[in-house]
Structures are given as structure tokens and as C-alpha cells.
Design a protein around this motif. Structure first.
Motif, mmCIF file in Angstrom:
data_model
loop_
_atom_site.group_PDB
_atom_site.id
_atom_site.type_symbol
_atom_site.label_atom_id
_atom_site.label_comp_id
_atom_site.label_asym_id
_atom_site.label_seq_id
_atom_site.Cartn_x
_atom_site.Cartn_y
_atom_site.Cartn_z
ATOM 1 N N VAL A 4 1.568 6.121 -7.290
ATOM 2 C CA VAL A 4 0.411 6.913 -7.738
ATOM 3 C C VAL A 4 0.670 8.411 -7.551
ATOM 4 O O VAL A 4 0.326 9.226 -8.413
ATOM 5 C CB VAL A 4 -0.851 6.461 -6.970
ATOM 6 C CG1 VAL A 4 -1.974 7.473 -7.149
ATOM 7 C CG2 VAL A 4 -1.286 5.090 -7.436
ATOM 8 N N VAL A 38 -1.078 3.354 4.091
ATOM 9 C CA VAL A 38 -1.436 4.579 3.364
ATOM 10 C C VAL A 38 -1.493 5.769 4.306
ATOM 11 O O VAL A 38 -1.186 6.908 3.920
ATOM 12 C CB VAL A 38 -2.773 4.429 2.594
ATOM 13 C CG1 VAL A 38 -2.665 3.368 1.516
ATOM 14 C CG2 VAL A 38 -3.943 4.150 3.522
ATOM 15 N N LEU A 91 2.368 1.627 -3.445
ATOM 16 C CA LEU A 91 1.364 2.087 -4.406
ATOM 17 C C LEU A 91 1.070 3.572 -4.239
ATOM 18 O O LEU A 91 0.885 4.287 -5.227
ATOM 19 C CB LEU A 91 0.072 1.274 -4.237
ATOM 20 C CG LEU A 91 0.111 -0.144 -4.810
ATOM 21 C CD1 LEU A 91 -1.077 -0.957 -4.304
ATOM 22 C CD2 LEU A 91 0.104 -0.094 -6.342
ATOM 23 N N VAL A 92 1.023 4.046 -2.996
ATOM 24 C CA VAL A 92 0.810 5.476 -2.768
ATOM 25 C C VAL A 92 1.935 6.298 -3.402
ATOM 26 O O VAL A 92 1.691 7.324 -4.055
ATOM 27 C CB VAL A 92 0.707 5.788 -1.261
ATOM 28 C CG1 VAL A 92 0.746 7.295 -1.015
ATOM 29 C CG2 VAL A 92 -0.585 5.220 -0.687
ATOM 30 N N SER A 133 -10.854 -1.689 -7.284
ATOM 31 C CA SER A 133 -10.025 -2.175 -6.178
ATOM 32 C C SER A 133 -10.881 -2.846 -5.103
ATOM 33 O O SER A 133 -10.470 -3.847 -4.501
ATOM 34 C CB SER A 133 -9.191 -1.035 -5.577
ATOM 35 O OG SER A 133 -10.013 -0.013 -5.053
ATOM 36 N N ALA A 169 0.831 -1.204 0.000
ATOM 37 C CA ALA A 169 0.000 0.000 0.000
ATOM 38 C C ALA A 169 0.867 1.256 0.000
ATOM 39 O O ALA A 169 0.593 2.221 -0.729
ATOM 40 C CB ALA A 169 -0.929 0.000 1.213
ATOM 41 N N GLN A 187 -6.137 6.947 -1.587
ATOM 42 C CA GLN A 187 -5.579 6.106 -0.537
ATOM 43 C C GLN A 187 -6.401 4.836 -0.357
ATOM 44 O O GLN A 187 -5.853 3.756 -0.113
ATOM 45 C CB GLN A 187 -5.514 6.890 0.768
ATOM 46 C CG GLN A 187 -4.498 8.030 0.717
ATOM 47 C CD GLN A 187 -4.662 8.987 1.883
ATOM 48 O OE1 GLN A 187 -5.757 9.123 2.423
ATOM 49 N NE2 GLN A 187 -3.598 9.667 2.252
ATOM 50 N N CYS A 235 -5.352 2.453 -3.046
ATOM 51 C CA CYS A 235 -4.039 1.848 -2.767
ATOM 52 C C CYS A 235 -4.135 0.802 -1.654
ATOM 53 O O CYS A 235 -3.507 -0.261 -1.740
ATOM 54 C CB CYS A 235 -3.032 2.929 -2.382
ATOM 55 S SG CYS A 235 -2.598 4.033 -3.755
#
Length: 333
Positions: A158, A290, A154-155, A181, A151, A255, A258
Motif C-alpha cells: 500500500v 503494522v 500489505l503495508v 476490511s 499485515a 494501517q 492492513c
């Protein structure tokens, strides 16, 4: 009707009741983020999650069910009394934590109860399959850690990708992506969690001679367990949704996307490996990840600490409850 068959039917119904309660108790895992970001209302979120919970068996194998059915305790010691004790111990702990709005793990409640019931039967740990139990225990640490790391990663990805985008446009994009998601996470949830009950029923059928191989899962077991899980999710677990969706940290649609995606990847990986991990632990780790990506103080660490405490307590607490129910179930073989 044959009394033995009556007991078998009764225990299958109790197992499906646990599966239903698992869906209700863990509905927050699938829908907390999409509800807290106001992308979907709670009513439509549970319908969305329940559908993908139900169809999960189309996308995953049955490795988790086989681990639970024959890889935690010796399948040859399985009896009606042991299964009754394990299910009632897990159900009791789930009801206690649901009432207290604590997002504990239904999965680990069941595993702890299975071990507790086996200890009560054989008078020690001789029936425990340590390889399977070790994989499950490792999941308490590994699954939230992987969820946290994915997570957080991914944050970062992104954030860099949408660096030059306006906040309004990015918010609009991620409100749509959160549908994907959330569906992905619900597939992971249904694929891993429903299999625990499949494994219990499979062990019960083997003990009654209805199947000739430990861990064999008839299709009717698969479909009824997925249906019970989906129905439980439909009824939701609103008290725990609030804890998961807003008490740990405040989430934006980006968020939420993610967290759900990181959690879903973790669940699919665990299911592929046949490891019965906790969806509660996984999504909690992802939500904390996140939150921490903004700043460490964005996470309410006191709430997170109480959740972790519940994780640690779940295995022994459910085990002790199963021991009590084993002695209460003296009327069974």
C-alpha cells in the motif's frame, strides 16, 4: 420433564452463554482498529461487526466445529459432567481476563478446558486426540505470525502504491476501505469463533444420542450459535478495545485496513483448513506487524509481551479451572 432432557437443555444454554461471552470478550478483535482510527464510533462499530459475525455461516464451512466436536478429545467419553466442567472453566477464565482487560483467547480457553475436563474424567491424557490438539496448539504460534507477515506485506504494498498520493487523499480512501476490511475481519471472526460452541453442542447431542455421528452439526445449532456470537459483540468489550486499539501501537486508517485485512485472510485460511485458531492472537500479530512497519520502537513491546504471556497461560489455567468444575459437578452423570 425428563431430568436428562433438562440437563441437556441447561448445558446448551450454558454453551450459548459461553458463545455470547466469546462475542463480548472478542468484540475488540473486530472493532478495535476501526474505533481507534475514529472511522466509526464504538456504537456503530459494534453494530457493523455484529451483523457480519452473524452472517458468517453463509460464507464458510463447518470444519472448525467438527474439529472441536470430535477432534480434540475422544467423542465417546463426552458426558454432561465433562461438558459442564469445560464450559464453566472457559467461562471463568474469560471473565477473569475480561475484568483485567487482558485480550486472551476464548478459543484456547475452551480447548484447554476441554482437555482439563477429559483428564479429570479418565485420570490421564488417554482421551486426547493429539492430531487435533496439535493443530490448535500450533495455531498459537502460526496464526499471529501469519497475521504479522501479511499485515507487514500489505503495508509495504500500500505504501508503494500510494507513494505519490497526498496524505489527505490517502487517508480519505482508507477511511472508506476500513469499512470493507472491518466487515471482512468480522466475517472471519464469526466464521471461526462461533464454530467452537457449535462443536461443543454437537458433542453434547452425540453423547445424548440426539445425533448418530460425531461432529454432525444440525442447522438450528449453527444459527443459534451465530446469533449468540452476534449479540455478544453488540454488547462489546470496551476495556479490551482500548488495549487492542491503542496500547499496542497507534494506528492510522491505512494501517487499520492492513491489520484487519491481514488478520481476516489468516482467519479464512484457518477456517478453510478446519483449524480453531484464536482471533485475538491473529489480530494482535497483525497490529504488531503494522506498528513494526513504521519502526520497531512504535510497538509497545511491554504490552505485547504481557498479551503473549496471557496466551501461554490460558490453556493450562482454563484446564485447571475445568478440573475444579468437574469435581464440583459430581451431581451430573
Amino acid at each position: 420433564m425428563d431430568p436428562t432432557l433438562l440437563i441437556l437443555v441447561f448445558l446448551v444454554v450454558v454453551a450459548l452463554a459461553f458463545d455470547f461471552l466469546n462475542g463480548l470478550h472478542d468484540a475488540a478483535n473486530s472493532i478495535a482498529t476501526i474505533v481507534s482510527t475514529r472511522v466509526l464510533s464504538a456504537k456503530w462499530a459494534v453494530i457493523w461487526a455484529a451483523f457480519f459475525n452473524f452472517i458468517a455461516f453463509l460464507f464458510v464451512g463447518l470444519g472448525v466445529a467438527k474439529t472441536v466436536g470430535s477432534g480434540i478429545i475422544d467423542p465417546h467419553i463426552i458426558s454432561d459432567r465433562l461438558i459442564f466442567a469445560a464450559l464453566m472453566g472457559a467461562i471463568s477464565w474469560n471473565l477473569i481476563t475480561w475484568w483485567a482487560a487482558i485480550p486472551s483467547s476464548s478459543s484456547h480457553a475452551l480447548i484447554g478446558a476441554l482437555v482439563g475436563a477429559s483428564v479429570a474424567k479418565v485420570g490421564g491424557l488417554g482421551a486426547v486426540q493429539w492430531a487435533g490438539l496439535g493443530k490448535t496448539a500450533a495455531g498459537i504460534i502460526v496464526s499471529p505470525t501469519i497475521g504479522f507477515a501479511l499485515a507487514l506485506l500489505l503495508v509495504l504494498i500500500v505504501s508503494w502504491t500510494f507513494l505519490k498520493s497526498s496524505p489527505f487523499w490517502a487517508d480519505k480512501v482508507f477511511r472508506k476501505l476500513q469499512f470493507v476490511s472491518a466487515a471482512f475481519y468480522s466475517l472471519g471472526h464469526g466464521g471461526n469463533d462461533a464454530q467452537k460452541t457449535m462443536g461443543i453442542i454437537a458433542a453434547l447431542l452425540f453423547a445424548h444420542g440426539a445425533t448418530h455421528q460425531p461432529g454432525h452439526i444440525p442447522f438450528w445449532v449453527v444459527i443459534t450459535c451465530q446469533a449468540a456470537m452476534g449479540l455478544g459483540t453488540l454488547f462489546g468489550g470496551w476495556r479490551i478495545v482500548h488495549t487492542m486499539g491503542s496500547k499496542i501501537t497507534r494506528l492510522t486508517p491505512m494501517q487499520g485496513f492492513c491489520a484487519e485485512t491481514g488478520g481476516a485472510i489468516t482467519l479464512f485460511l484457518a477456517t478453510h483448513l478446519g483449524v480453531p485458531v484464536s482471533t485475538t492472537h491473529t489480530i494482535t500479530g497483525a497490529i504488531v506487524g503494522v506498528g513494526a512497519s513504521r519502526r520497531v520502537s512504535a510497538v509497545r513491546w511491554g504490552i505485547a509481551k504481557s498479551i503473549v504471556t496471557a496466551w501461554i497461560v490460558t490453556l493450562p489455567a482454563a484446564g485447571l479451572m475445568a478440573v475444579a468444575f468437574y469435581y464440583l459437578g459430581f451431581w451430573m452423570q
